[in-house]
Design an enzyme around this catalytic site. Structure first.
Site, PDB file in Angstrom:
ATOM      1  N   HIS A   1       0.819  -1.219   0.000  1.00  0.00           N
ATOM      2  CA  HIS A   1       0.000   0.000   0.000  1.00  0.00           C
ATOM      3  C   HIS A   1       0.856   1.275   0.000  1.00  0.00           C
ATOM      4  O   HIS A   1       0.501   2.286   0.600  1.00  0.00           O
ATOM      5  CB  HIS A   1      -0.973   0.007   1.178  1.00  0.00           C
ATOM      6  CG  HIS A   1      -1.944  -1.147   1.169  1.00  0.00           C
ATOM      7  ND1 HIS A   1      -2.448  -1.699   0.023  1.00  0.00           N
ATOM      8  CD2 HIS A   1      -2.521  -1.856   2.186  1.00  0.00           C
ATOM      9  CE1 HIS A   1      -3.280  -2.684   0.320  1.00  0.00           C
ATOM     10  NE2 HIS A   1      -3.335  -2.822   1.631  1.00  0.00           N
TER      11      HIS A   1
ATOM     12  N   HIS B   1     -10.189   0.842   0.638  1.00  0.00           N
ATOM     13  CA  HIS B   1      -9.905  -0.317   1.478  1.00  0.00           C
ATOM     14  C   HIS B   1     -10.989  -0.544   2.542  1.00  0.00           C
ATOM     15  O   HIS B   1     -10.694  -0.980   3.659  1.00  0.00           O
ATOM     16  CB  HIS B   1      -8.531  -0.146   2.131  1.00  0.00           C
ATOM     17  CG  HIS B   1      -7.828  -1.419   2.436  1.00  0.00           C
ATOM     18  ND1 HIS B   1      -8.268  -2.297   3.401  1.00  0.00           N
ATOM     19  CD2 HIS B   1      -6.730  -1.986   1.896  1.00  0.00           C
ATOM     20  CE1 HIS B   1      -7.442  -3.327   3.449  1.00  0.00           C
ATOM     21  NE2 HIS B   1      -6.508  -3.165   2.544  1.00  0.00           N
TER      22      HIS B   1
ATOM     23  N   GLU C   1     -11.320  -5.002  -2.917  1.00  0.00           N
ATOM     24  CA  GLU C   1     -10.540  -3.844  -3.358  1.00  0.00           C
ATOM     25  C   GLU C   1     -10.308  -3.939  -4.859  1.00  0.00           C
ATOM     26  O   GLU C   1      -9.632  -4.856  -5.325  1.00  0.00           O
ATOM     27  CB  GLU C   1      -9.178  -3.843  -2.659  1.00  0.00           C
ATOM     28  CG  GLU C   1      -9.221  -3.957  -1.157  1.00  0.00           C
ATOM     29  CD  GLU C   1      -7.892  -4.480  -0.614  1.00  0.00           C
ATOM     30  OE1 GLU C   1      -6.832  -4.041  -1.068  1.00  0.00           O
ATOM     31  OE2 GLU C   1      -7.938  -5.349   0.259  1.00  0.00           O
TER      32      GLU C   1
HETATM   33  C1  BGC Z   1      -3.960  -6.990   1.839  1.00  0.00           C
HETATM   34  C2  BGC Z   1      -3.750  -7.718   3.139  1.00  0.00           C
HETATM   35  C3  BGC Z   1      -3.356  -6.745   4.209  1.00  0.00           C
HETATM   36  C4  BGC Z   1      -4.421  -5.677   4.310  1.00  0.00           C
HETATM   37  C5  BGC Z   1      -4.118  -4.604   5.343  1.00  0.00           C
HETATM   38  C6  BGC Z   1      -4.986  -5.926   2.056  1.00  0.00           C
HETATM   39  O1  BGC Z   1      -5.141  -5.175   0.897  1.00  0.00           O
HETATM   40  O2  BGC Z   1      -4.337  -7.857   0.808  1.00  0.00           O
HETATM   41  O3  BGC Z   1      -2.765  -8.708   2.993  1.00  0.00           O
HETATM   42  O4  BGC Z   1      -3.193  -7.358   5.438  1.00  0.00           O
HETATM   43  O5  BGC Z   1      -4.571  -5.051   3.075  1.00  0.00           O
HETATM   44  O6  BGC Z   1      -2.960  -3.920   5.044  1.00  0.00           O
END
Ligand code: BGC
Length: 339
Positions: free
Chosen positions: A103, A174, A306
């Site tokens: 991210h 998210h 997402e």
């Molecule tokens: C990911 C997860 C992660 C979560 C929080 C999601 O987009 O696929 O692996 O733990 O985000 O960061």
């Protein structure tokens, strides 16, 4: 309506903005352009807040859950926290397992105060200036996210951006959904999911794609016929074991790309997007976070759908690519349509 959310440790104030339309009401914060609340009626008019979140803005900063957050410039993981574009190498923060990028880095968009450009009864447009080199990405970028509530029962998210150099634009939202209401985490796994996608991207133990697009047919990953999320989640199947449940990117080639239904309330949510993939994450890393109204969000107490490019697509030229040319306006939309 605008009201104070709270004061951040930096001394900045975070605000909450309410929007209503299409039978829905949402509360959005300028902290992270975050969806803090989303009120959705069922067929009998019973209203539930269907997204997970926190009561204190500082919790959004401290937490790695990314509840409701806007993610950019790049969503999901980048293997080795680096990539090449137009013959040049770029390094990102190794903020995931000290090797990979997740991210976008240590100073994610969720921890920044966005500028509210326009707030109407049913929409809000938030903007962020991201300087060249921010999180390792080239070019000065102007990023705008517009949330609007529209008929029928639609939360529409528009991403508009432009950059003065070639860069990466791969935004997502998210939100963790629980159509029974965020205060019923125990009901998240009994909700019915449909994903028409014919394949998912196989990933290693650190959730970096191996490059294999595997057909879902005959596997616990097959959601082409809708099924309760919890039915096969603990199956003896390597991709589920490696990721601790569902945390995989599925192909999107239909509209909608996914539909979630709560059998008890009858609420449903269709995900409509122009993005090529959807990361279905079943909240495997939730561990009793203390959320809104004192609710504790247990393991798998909410799920994310997402919409985005495939994970690590910057390192997979064979997949759809998130690169955008200098000065070229970028636009993308995702709609969450409730019934
Ligand atoms: C990911 C997860 C992660 C979560 C929080 C999601 O987009 O696929 O692996 O733990 O985000 O960061």
């Amino acid at each position: 309506m605008k009201k104070l959310f709270g004061t951040l440790k930096t001394g900045e104030s975070a605000y909450l903005y309410t929007i209503s339309g299409g039978g829905l009401t949402a509360v959005i914060s300028d902290l992270g352009a975050t969806v803090v609340k989303l009120f959705v009626p069922d067929a009998n008019g019973n209203i539930a807040d269907v997204v997970l979140g926190f009561d204190d803005p500082n919790d959004y900063i401290a937490s790695g859950t990314y509840f409701g957050a806007a993610v950019g410039r790049n969503s999901n993981r980048v293997g080795g926290a680096r990539f090449a574009m137009s013959g040049k190498e770029y390094a990102l923060d190794a903020n995931d397992n000290s090797i990979n990028n997740l991210h976008s880095g240590f100073y994610p968009y969720k921890n920044r105060i966005w500028t509210v450009q326009k707030h109407t009864e049913s929409s809000i447009r938030l903007s962020l200036s991201s300087p060249s080199g921010d999180q390792g990405f080239p070019g000065n970028a102007e990023i705008h996210i517009t949330y609007s509530l529209e008929n029928p029962g639609t939360l529409r998210i528009c991403y508009d951006a432009i950059c003065d150099q070639d860069t990466v634009f791969n935004f997502t939202n998210h939100s963790y959904f629980n159509l029974a209401g965020h205060n019923h985490p125990e009901k998240a796994m009994s909700q019915i999911l449909s994903i028409p996608g014919r394949f998912f991207t196989v990933a290693d133990a650190m959730s970096i794609p191996t490059g294999e697009n595997r057909a879902v047919v005959g596997t616990p990953m097959d959601f082409r016929i809708p099924k309760p999320i919890g039915r096969d989640i603990d199956a003896d199947y390597e991709p589920l074991k490696l990721q601790g449940g569902y945390d995989h990117n599925f192909e999107v080639f239909t509209d909608p790309g996914a539909i979630l239904t709560d059998p008890e309330s009858g609420r449903s949510m269709a995900v409509s997007t122009d993005r090529p993939g959807v990361q279905f994450y079943s909240g495997n890393f939730l561990e009793g976070e203390l959320g809104k109204d004192g609710v504790s969000y247990c393991h798998r107490g909410g799920i994310c759908l997402e919409t985005q490019f495939y994970p690590d697509s910057v390192n997979h030229p064979e997949w759809p690519q998130p690169f955008v040319k200098a000065d070229q306006p970028f636009h993308s939309e995702t709609k969450y349509i409730f019934r």
